[in-house]
Design a protein around this motif. Sequence first.
Motif, PDB file in Angstrom:
ATOM      1  N   THR A  82      30.765  31.027   8.575  1.00 37.18           N
ATOM      2  CA  THR A  82      31.929  31.632   7.765  1.00 37.18           C
ATOM      3  C   THR A  82      32.782  32.013   8.776  1.00 37.18           C
ATOM      4  N   HIS A  83      32.470  32.354  10.001  1.00 41.15           N
ATOM      5  CA  HIS A  83      33.448  32.824  11.055  1.00 41.15           C
ATOM      6  C   HIS A  83      32.750  33.133  12.332  1.00 41.15           C
ATOM      7  N   ALA A  84      33.653  33.321  13.313  1.00 48.37           N
ATOM      8  CA  ALA A  84      33.345  33.538  14.720  1.00 48.37           C
ATOM      9  C   ALA A  84      33.047  34.712  15.113  1.00 48.37           C
ATOM     10  N   HIS A  85      32.149  35.530  14.456  1.00 50.44           N
ATOM     11  CA  HIS A  85      31.509  36.888  14.700  1.00 50.44           C
ATOM     12  C   HIS A  85      29.961  36.481  15.247  1.00 50.44           C
ATOM     13  N   SER A  86      29.685  37.294  16.285  1.00 50.23           N
ATOM     14  CA  SER A  86      28.306  37.203  16.726  1.00 50.23           C
ATOM     15  C   SER A  86      27.232  37.254  15.845  1.00 50.23           C
ATOM     16  N   ASP A  87      27.454  37.999  14.592  1.00 45.26           N
ATOM     17  CA  ASP A  87      26.373  38.088  13.591  1.00 45.26           C
ATOM     18  C   ASP A  87      26.366  36.941  12.506  1.00 45.26           C
ATOM     19  N   HIS A  88      27.300  36.183  12.873  1.00 45.00           N
ATOM     20  CA  HIS A  88      27.434  34.787  12.072  1.00 45.00           C
ATOM     21  C   HIS A  88      27.176  33.701  12.679  1.00 45.00           C
ATOM     22  N   VAL A  89      27.648  33.746  13.969  1.00 44.44           N
ATOM     23  CA  VAL A  89      27.354  32.287  14.863  1.00 44.44           C
ATOM     24  C   VAL A  89      26.498  32.495  15.927  1.00 44.44           C
ATOM     25  N   GLY A 184      41.887  37.081   8.136  1.00 48.77           N
ATOM     26  CA  GLY A 184      42.174  38.512   7.986  1.00 48.77           C
ATOM     27  C   GLY A 184      41.065  39.358   8.681  1.00 48.77           C
ATOM     28  N   HIS A 185      39.840  39.188   8.082  1.00 49.75           N
ATOM     29  CA  HIS A 185      38.543  39.827   8.746  1.00 49.75           C
ATOM     30  C   HIS A 185      38.522  39.317  10.175  1.00 49.75           C
ATOM     31  N   ALA A 186      38.845  37.839  10.200  1.00 50.93           N
ATOM     32  CA  ALA A 186      38.913  37.103  11.454  1.00 50.93           C
ATOM     33  C   ALA A 186      39.599  36.325  11.250  1.00 50.93           C
ATOM     34  N   GLY A 203      31.046  35.251   3.175  1.00 59.75           N
ATOM     35  CA  GLY A 203      30.901  35.966   4.699  1.00 59.75           C
ATOM     36  C   GLY A 203      31.201  37.432   4.684  1.00 59.75           C
ATOM     37  N   ASP A 204      32.124  37.746   5.564  1.00 56.58           N
ATOM     38  CA  ASP A 204      32.620  39.144   5.597  1.00 56.58           C
ATOM     39  C   ASP A 204      33.913  39.283   4.769  1.00 56.58           C
ATOM     40  N   HIS A 205      34.464  38.229   4.363  1.00 56.90           N
ATOM     41  CA  HIS A 205      35.704  38.449   3.686  1.00 56.90           C
ATOM     42  C   HIS A 205      35.686  39.740   2.245  1.00 56.90           C
TER      43      HIS A 205
HETATM   44 ZN   LIG Z   1      32.621  39.522  10.695  1.00 57.30          ZN
END
Ligand SMILES: [Zn+2]
Length: 334
Positions: A82-89, A184-186, A203-205
């Motif tokens: 969903t996005h390139a934050h460490s907890d998701h990718v 927005g979030h990323a 995701g985190d949206h």
């Molecule tokens: Zn995130």
Amino acid sequence: MADLKRKRELGRGERVLPGVWRLRLPLPWPGVPHCNAWAIASGDGIVLVDTGMHEPGSMAQLDRAMDMVNLRVETVRLLVCTHAHSDHVGQAKPIVERAGCELWLHPRHEHLTQTAFDPDTALERRLEVARTSGVPAAALDAYRERRKGGDYGVAGIVEPARDLVDGVEVSTDLGTWRVVETPGHAPSHVCLWQPERRLLISGDHLLGRVSPYYDYGWSEDPAGEFLTSLDRVEDLDARLCLSGHGRTFSDVAGHIAANRTLVHERIARVLDVVTYDGPLTAFEAVPRVFGEPLTPLNANWWISETLCYLRHLEVTGRVVREPGDGGVEAWRAA
Ligand SMILES: [Zn+2]
Ligand SMILES: [Zn+2]
């Protein structure tokens, strides 16, 4: 004295709908004990959405969560993040290697990949933002010491095989999911939308808890982008949200409204603070905006959130920044 060592959670899997499993994976972060990856049945395997963060033992937690619902990493046919934050990718590399699958990710992932490629430069860049925001030199030095050589929770860089942009489709046994860009979030954030079932992987949206977070400095106006993305997702009229942290929730419209209200309140609060007390640096504005002093734990989050609101107010012509000594910026009402 109470035992300060938090008991670490274990990876856990559960079926939330026929053909959809929630994989709850532990995180080492205070206040954010776990994140979710979502597995969706697809032919003789699964599509996996998000990965969990990479740290020692984290793949075993993913294996454990999958094992509980009779899934295996080797049967992942496609990994979508969903996005390139460490907890998701963060675990994309070992998953792609074990499963032999592709990774699909939004192209604006440099906010993470630059950090992973060159952590020292990324750290200096973050320190420079903090310095121009008015953070005192001693606090900057302490932060540099704490973070130097730090682990970013990413196992390695995987080149995405496909850009996850509007219109891209992901087929599963539950039907086709459509990519909806939601920056927005990323800047790299997307949601996945299944229109027949009105399911949204958010995701985190959108999270069960309203808690805005933005990556400052990687896009024009993160807070404004987030508000636009809320409108986009509202138009979908989802009936169930599968979010990046926490349980699924069905009052999607209510969560969207609550996010919008909170962001508008904070923007108004930031404008008030710089109007009545300005010019102020972001560092000076934060305790006035949040009503609490800065601590090493909240500083990063709150300063970048405040900068995003200041930037939004600047873009919309309501505040201006004044360069001061040594490039430290103060903000005042326009
Ligand atoms: Zn995130
Ligand atoms: Zn997250």
